[in-house]
Enzyme design. Structure first.
Site, PDB file in Angstrom:
ATOM      1  N   ASN A  16     -14.181   7.759  -7.820  1.00 11.14           N
ATOM      2  CA  ASN A  16     -13.569   6.758  -8.700  1.00 11.14           C
ATOM      3  C   ASN A  16     -13.287   5.491  -7.884  1.00 11.14           C
ATOM      4  OD1 ASN A  16     -11.426   5.216  -9.898  1.00 11.14           O
ATOM      5  ND2 ASN A  16     -11.036   6.893 -11.292  1.00 11.14           N
ATOM      6  N   ASP A  18     -11.954   2.558  -9.007  1.00  7.05           N
ATOM      7  CA  ASP A  18     -11.012   1.623  -9.650  1.00  7.05           C
ATOM      8  C   ASP A  18     -10.219   0.778  -8.656  1.00  7.05           C
ATOM      9  OD1 ASP A  18     -11.706   2.779 -12.050  1.00  7.05           O
ATOM     10  OD2 ASP A  18      -9.835   3.918 -12.289  1.00  7.05           O
ATOM     11  N   HIS A  19      -9.769   1.434  -7.576  1.00  7.21           N
ATOM     12  CA  HIS A  19      -8.816   0.719  -6.723  1.00  7.21           C
ATOM     13  C   HIS A  19      -9.458  -0.269  -5.755  1.00  7.21           C
ATOM     14  CE1 HIS A  19      -5.646   2.510  -8.799  1.00  7.21           C
ATOM     15  NE2 HIS A  19      -6.069   3.730  -8.541  1.00  7.21           N
ATOM     16  N   ARG A  27      -6.045 -10.805  -5.395  1.00 11.58           N
ATOM     17  CA  ARG A  27      -6.266 -12.199  -5.034  1.00 11.58           C
ATOM     18  C   ARG A  27      -7.088 -12.966  -6.065  1.00 11.58           C
ATOM     19  NH1 ARG A  27      -5.105 -13.615   0.431  1.00 11.58           N
ATOM     20  NH2 ARG A  27      -3.093 -12.629   0.713  1.00 11.58           N
ATOM     21  N   HIS A  52     -12.537   3.453 -14.693  1.00 13.33           N
ATOM     22  CA  HIS A  52     -11.640   3.481 -15.857  1.00 13.33           C
ATOM     23  C   HIS A  52     -11.414   2.045 -16.326  1.00 13.33           C
ATOM     24  CE1 HIS A  52      -7.437   5.009 -17.438  1.00 13.33           C
ATOM     25  NE2 HIS A  52      -8.125   4.373 -18.359  1.00 13.33           N
ATOM     26  N   ARG A  54      -9.288   0.090 -18.305  1.00 12.59           N
ATOM     27  CA  ARG A  54      -8.004   0.211 -18.993  1.00 12.59           C
ATOM     28  C   ARG A  54      -7.843  -0.908 -20.013  1.00 12.59           C
ATOM     29  NH1 ARG A  54      -4.039   3.700 -16.320  1.00 12.59           N
ATOM     30  NH2 ARG A  54      -2.649   2.786 -17.861  1.00 12.59           N
ATOM     31  N   ARG A  58      -6.322  -3.888 -15.696  1.00 18.77           N
ATOM     32  CA  ARG A  58      -5.598  -4.137 -14.445  1.00 18.77           C
ATOM     33  C   ARG A  58      -6.486  -3.951 -13.207  1.00 18.77           C
ATOM     34  NH1 ARG A  58      -1.419   0.946 -14.326  1.00 18.77           N
ATOM     35  NH2 ARG A  58      -0.927   0.124 -16.378  1.00 18.77           N
ATOM     36  N   HIS A  59      -7.571  -3.172 -13.340  1.00 17.08           N
ATOM     37  CA  HIS A  59      -8.490  -3.074 -12.194  1.00 17.08           C
ATOM     38  C   HIS A  59      -9.933  -3.362 -12.643  1.00 17.08           C
ATOM     39  CE1 HIS A  59      -8.327   1.059 -13.623  1.00 17.08           C
ATOM     40  NE2 HIS A  59      -7.201   1.354 -12.978  1.00 17.08           N
ATOM     41  N   GLU A  79     -14.263   6.263 -17.916  1.00 19.60           N
ATOM     42  CA  GLU A  79     -12.951   6.740 -18.363  1.00 19.60           C
ATOM     43  C   GLU A  79     -12.351   5.722 -19.297  1.00 19.60           C
ATOM     44  OE1 GLU A  79      -9.712   7.590 -15.662  1.00 19.60           O
ATOM     45  OE2 GLU A  79     -11.085   8.820 -14.501  1.00 19.60           O
ATOM     46  N   THR A 109      -0.257   5.077 -13.344  1.00 21.73           N
ATOM     47  CA  THR A 109      -1.575   5.687 -13.424  1.00 21.73           C
ATOM     48  C   THR A 109      -1.550   6.648 -14.610  1.00 21.73           C
ATOM     49  OG1 THR A 109      -3.224   7.001 -12.224  1.00 21.73           O
ATOM     50  CG2 THR A 109      -0.912   7.508 -11.774  1.00 21.73           C
ATOM     51  N   THR A 110      -2.684   7.296 -14.911  1.00 20.98           N
ATOM     52  CA  THR A 110      -2.708   8.219 -16.041  1.00 20.98           C
ATOM     53  C   THR A 110      -1.707   9.335 -15.784  1.00 20.98           C
ATOM     54  OG1 THR A 110      -5.063   7.761 -16.096  1.00 20.98           O
ATOM     55  CG2 THR A 110      -4.274   9.496 -17.544  1.00 20.98           C
ATOM     56  N   GLU A 160     -11.781  17.945 -18.165  1.00 22.34           N
ATOM     57  CA  GLU A 160     -11.346  17.621 -16.812  1.00 22.34           C
ATOM     58  C   GLU A 160      -9.884  18.035 -16.710  1.00 22.34           C
ATOM     59  OE1 GLU A 160     -12.601  14.002 -14.956  1.00 22.34           O
ATOM     60  OE2 GLU A 160     -10.717  13.841 -13.842  1.00 22.34           O
ATOM     61  N   HIS A 203      -7.314  14.043 -10.166  1.00 19.92           N
ATOM     62  CA  HIS A 203      -6.062  13.280 -10.133  1.00 19.92           C
ATOM     63  C   HIS A 203      -5.207  13.689  -8.947  1.00 19.92           C
ATOM     64  CE1 HIS A 203      -3.840  10.226 -12.393  1.00 19.92           C
ATOM     65  NE2 HIS A 203      -2.888  10.606 -11.580  1.00 19.92           N
ATOM     66  N   GLY A 204      -5.062  12.749  -8.034  1.00 21.01           N
ATOM     67  CA  GLY A 204      -4.162  12.936  -6.898  1.00 21.01           C
ATOM     68  C   GLY A 204      -4.732  13.746  -5.748  1.00 21.01           C
ATOM     69  N   GLY A 225     -10.327   9.349  -6.455  1.00 15.89           N
ATOM     70  CA  GLY A 225     -10.354   7.910  -6.262  1.00 15.89           C
ATOM     71  C   GLY A 225      -9.350   7.388  -5.259  1.00 15.89           C
ATOM     72  N   HIS A 226      -8.086   7.385  -5.642  1.00 16.89           N
ATOM     73  CA  HIS A 226      -7.066   6.678  -4.869  1.00 16.89           C
ATOM     74  C   HIS A 226      -7.046   7.093  -3.405  1.00 16.89           C
ATOM     75  CE1 HIS A 226      -2.930   5.794  -3.495  1.00 16.89           C
ATOM     76  NE2 HIS A 226      -3.107   4.693  -4.204  1.00 16.89           N
TER      77      HIS A 226
END
Ligand code: PXP
Length: 267
Positions: A16, A18-19, A27, A52, A54, A58-59, A79, A109-110, A160, A203-204, A225-226
């Site tokens: 993922n 996204d980040h 920026r 994702h 959203r 936001r990303h 997503e 986050t979700t 998932e 997730h996580g 992802g993160h």
């Protein structure tokens, strides 16, 4: 990320990205570009890319999603929340899979799984167009039998399983909760598999938590992802992905050689 094949026992890694967009958006410029990250992930062995879009953008942006779709060769897992706007965009992007997630504007986050059992009728209508377009349907759910039953009656291709509570328990250093959350994941994976649904989780997850989830024999894909993007700050994205792949493969191999591996017996 969701693949288009069912023929192997291999545990796929969906990355993922996204980040990467979160950092870019801090920026407002173009760097770092999530498309470049997606290509680097693919090159490093990712089996798929997840992004994702959203509602608040936001990303990942609409333009990112279209560019990722055009650039990558591995499957794209889109997503999204179950809204008319997202469905229209997904039908234009034509990803391999859409993973439906709940979305609340204020959340970091979700936060929880989709309430499939509660919203079954609305979701049934929602997914028809996506399915007709050849897009696989993945539902992000808590590892609960009733959510799996509801997903099966909707004809979902994939569930998932939400690994957030398990990861939180691990980070909190609470072994009893870890065992409890892992048991829920193990039972849910078996139940979903028996219902004919492909099982993914995410997730996580990080190096410390991925092993027991990777060892669940019915698991076909993990979306991460993160942690990977954070780890990339120190070692680079390709190295982070390769280490994650190795951790997954090691756990998978250990279950095969030891049938009573921890995740299958955890109380
Ligand atoms: N799977 C789903 C459905 C998610 O919403 C997320 C977070 O966007 C992930 C996997 C990846 O979670 P993380 O970024 O914590 O690895």
């Amino acid at each position: 990320m969701a693949s288009t094949t069912h023929d192997s026992d291999k545990l796929r890694l969906g990355v993922n990205i996204d980040h990467v967009a979160t950092i870019r958006n801090a920026r407002g410029g173009r760097h770092p570009d999530p498309v470049r990250a997606a290509l680097a992930a693919e090159e490093a062995g990712a089996d798929g890319i997840t992004a994702h879009l959203r509602e608040d953008r936001r990303h990942i942006t609409d333009d990112d999603m279209a560019r990722i779709r055009a650039a990558i060769s591995v499957p794209l897992n889109f997503e999204m929340a179950a809204t008319d706007e997202m469905r229209r965009i997904a039908l234009g992007v034509k990803p391999n899979a859409c993973c439906l997630v709940p979305e609340r504007r204020q959340e970091v986050t979700t936060e929880g799984g989709l309430a499939v059992a509660h919203e079954q009728r609305a979701l049934a209508g929602f997914i028809t167009d996506l399915r007709d377009a050849g897009i696989r349907i993945s539902l992000f759910i808590d590892p609960e039998p009733r959510e799996i039953e509801a997903s099966a009656s909707l004809g979902a291709d994939i569930v998932e399983l939400h690994t957030g509570p398990y990861c939180h328990a691990a980070v909190a250093g609470d072994p009893e909760r870890v065992a409890h959350e892992l048991r829920r994941l193990v039972d849910a994976a078996r139940f979903a598999h028996e219902a004919g649904i492909e099982v993914h989780a995410g997730h996580g997850l990080g190096f410390e938590t991925v092993g027991p989830v990777a060892a669940i024999s019915q698991m076909r894909e993990l979306n991460i992802g993160h942690f990977l993007i954070g780890e990339a700050v120190f070692v680079g994205l390709p190295a982070a992905i390769r280490s994650m792949r190795e951790a997954m493969d090691t756990a998978r191999h250990a279950t095969k050689t030891a049938p009573l591996a921890r995740t299958e017996t955890a109380a």
